[in-house]
Design a protein around this motif. Structure first.
Motif, PDB file in Angstrom:
ATOM      1  N   ALA A  81       0.827  -1.190   0.246  1.00  0.00           N
ATOM      2  CA  ALA A  81       0.163   0.063  -0.021  1.00  0.00           C
ATOM      3  C   ALA A  81       0.850   1.201   0.025  1.00  0.00           C
ATOM      4  N   CYS A  82       0.375   2.086  -0.706  1.00  0.00           N
ATOM      5  CA  CYS A  82       1.088   3.595  -0.537  1.00  0.00           C
ATOM      6  C   CYS A  82       0.600   4.491   0.671  1.00  0.00           C
ATOM      7  N   HIS A  83       1.436   5.415   0.806  1.00  0.00           N
ATOM      8  CA  HIS A  83       0.985   6.390   2.039  1.00  0.00           C
ATOM      9  C   HIS A  83       0.485   5.670   3.040  1.00  0.00           C
ATOM     10  N   GLY A  86       2.919  -8.609  -8.139  1.00  0.00           N
ATOM     11  CA  GLY A  86       2.270  -8.002  -6.938  1.00  0.00           C
ATOM     12  C   GLY A  86       1.493  -6.933  -7.109  1.00  0.00           C
ATOM     13  N   ALA A  87       0.888  -6.381  -6.045  1.00  0.00           N
ATOM     14  CA  ALA A  87      -0.194  -5.330  -6.165  1.00  0.00           C
ATOM     15  C   ALA A  87      -0.121  -4.378  -5.035  1.00  0.00           C
ATOM     16  N   ILE A  88       0.253  -2.961  -5.461  1.00  0.00           N
ATOM     17  CA  ILE A  88       0.351  -1.968  -4.202  1.00  0.00           C
ATOM     18  C   ILE A  88      -0.900  -1.060  -4.362  1.00  0.00           C
ATOM     19  N   VAL A  89      -1.650  -1.275  -3.374  1.00  0.00           N
ATOM     20  CA  VAL A  89      -2.905  -0.475  -3.407  1.00  0.00           C
ATOM     21  C   VAL A  89      -2.620   1.048  -3.016  1.00  0.00           C
ATOM     22  N   PHE A  90      -3.260   1.889  -3.912  1.00  0.00           N
ATOM     23  CA  PHE A  90      -3.226   3.549  -3.734  1.00  0.00           C
ATOM     24  C   PHE A  90      -4.630   3.781  -3.110  1.00  0.00           C
ATOM     25  N   CYS A  91      -4.918   4.046  -1.868  1.00  0.00           N
ATOM     26  CA  CYS A  91      -3.687   4.288  -0.773  1.00  0.00           C
ATOM     27  C   CYS A  91      -4.167   3.629   0.512  1.00  0.00           C
TER      28      CYS A  91
END
Length: 414
Positions: free
Chosen positions: A46-48, A358-363
């Motif tokens: 995840a971001c932030h 992979g997967a990085i959720v915003f946010c």
């Protein structure tokens, strides 16, 4: 900005359709993606993120994505800001999270007196790239070079060719010294011109990142299947593991009426868009300072660009603090429940594509103010979070928690 748009259109026609078709007739398995998944598992990020790392980990989020300052000043001395951030990374790492960092964009380098268009600037930027990847061994786990080069606000004052070189030379400088850190870059959507230009540098990438925000920005509907289609195109074109570097869905926002829009224009001293266009310089001066500065900077202080930038693109969403009725994925309203449904449906699709690592959720958190226009009630950049501004989980928190738990369990059985 006309140049950026022209490059995207020409290269999109040239590369996207053929690679989408090819992707359905070629294997989706790769040894590189398998190696990343075996070593790191499917990247769940995840971001932030907030400072409540226990809450973050409770959502089965293992990676955070954040920025790292440019390490040097113009004389090559290590900056205090960088050293301070490194110590923050050590704390995050000690709390059991992995870290993906974004390096400086061109304008940030130039603000330090380091111009990537000069030979001296290039040399220092390459030296900084190698320094960063060596100095942060054991502290971070991934590097994204710059951010969404090709999007004007992240690229100017460089042009596209210069932006491509900016990324490529850093990847090359890092590659032999990266150790256990995975390195790559990202694009805003398909960005065929960026990927075509970086083709010679793909050999220095451990992954290629894809950012997608369907149904959130443009005055067009989004469709879930397009996430698969665009990821397939990028896989076919690069043959590198694809990391969903940024993706998300806004949990609030609705259209504004004509009367509401007129009231907003009147608050800046104009009765209509036509009147604002006719005196656009004054209109921009009347905007909140943060908003006006953003318009000026992205348009490189060219007043002839202001009107098109404000009224012919998605900046109107910021101006009117709205999400147009067409800006949505059908069946996924911009509500907390619609956002949760989005993650429930989409995350499994990513995991089951063999070429996605992979997967990085915003946010992770909502924002109190929009990063672009500075307004607290602008939905475009304030309501992306899995938790609200007070840290309270939204339905999407639990949707991501459940999906990531299943990925963690499946990875353990591989």
């Amino acid at each position: 900005m006309d140049e950026f748009m022209k490059n995207q259109i020409v290269n999109s026609i040239k590369y996207i359709p053929t690679n989408i078709i090819k992707s359905y007739f070629t294997k989706t398995y790769s040894d590189e993606t398998k190696a990343i998944r075996q070593r790191l598992g499917f990247i769940r990020g995840a971001c932030h993120v907030s400072e409540d790392h226990e809450q973050v980990k409770a959502a089965n989020i293992e990676w955070i994505r954040t920025d790292v300052p440019f390490p040097f000043d113009k004389d090559g001395n290590v900056r205090e800001e960088y050293t301070r951030r490194k110590e923050e990374f050590r704390t995050i790492k000690a709390n059991g999270l992995k870290i993906m960092v974004m390096t400086a964009i061109p304008s940030q380098c130039i603000a330090l007196g380091i111009d990537p268009r000069t030979e001296d600037g290039k040399a220092l930027i390459c030296k900084a790239a190698r320094f960063t990847v060596e100095d942060l061994q054991g502290v971070i786990d991934g590097i994204q070079v710059a951010n969404e080069i090709g999007m004007p606000r992240f690229t100017v004052p460089l042009n596209m060719k210069e932006g491509i070189e900016f990324i490529g030379m850093q990847l090359q400088a890092m590659y032999d010294f990266r150790g256990n850190i995975i390195i790559g870059y990202n694009s805003a959507g398909p960005q065929a011109d960026l990927h075509a230009g970086l083709k010679p540098y793909h050999k220095y990438c451990d992954y290629v990142g894809l950012d997608m925000y369907l149904g959130c920005f443009f005055k067009l509907p989004g469709f879930m299947f397009l996430f698969d289609v665009m990821a397939r195109y990028l896989w076919s074109f690069t043959k590198k593991p694809i990391l969903m570097q940024e993706f998300g869905y806004i949990s609030a926002g609705k259209p504004k009426s004509k009367a509401e829009k007129k009231a907003i224009l009147q608050s800046y001293g104009f009765d209509s868009e036509k009147a604002a266009r006719e005196n656009i310089t004054q209109f921009v001066e009347n905007l909140p300072k943060h908003f006006g500065d953003h318009v000026k900077n992205v348009c490189e202080h060219d007043e002839n660009r202001y009107a098109d930038f404000l009224f012919d693109g998605d900046m109107t969403n910021h101006l009117y603090k709205e999400l147009p009725g067409i800006t949505v994925i059908p069946g996924y309203p911009h509500t907390p429940e619609g956002q949760a449904k989005f993650y429930t449906k989409l995350l499994d699709r990513f995991y089951n594509l063999d070429f996605i690592c992979g997967a990085i959720v915003f946010c992770y958190t909502d924002f109190p103010h929009c990063a672009y226009c500075g307004q607290a009630d602008c939905p475009t950049e304030t309501r992306w979070g899995l938790v609200d501004n007070d840290g309270r989980p939204k339905p999407s928190y639990y949707a991501v928690q459940k999906a990531f738990a299943s990925f963690k369990e499946k990875d353990a059985k591989r």
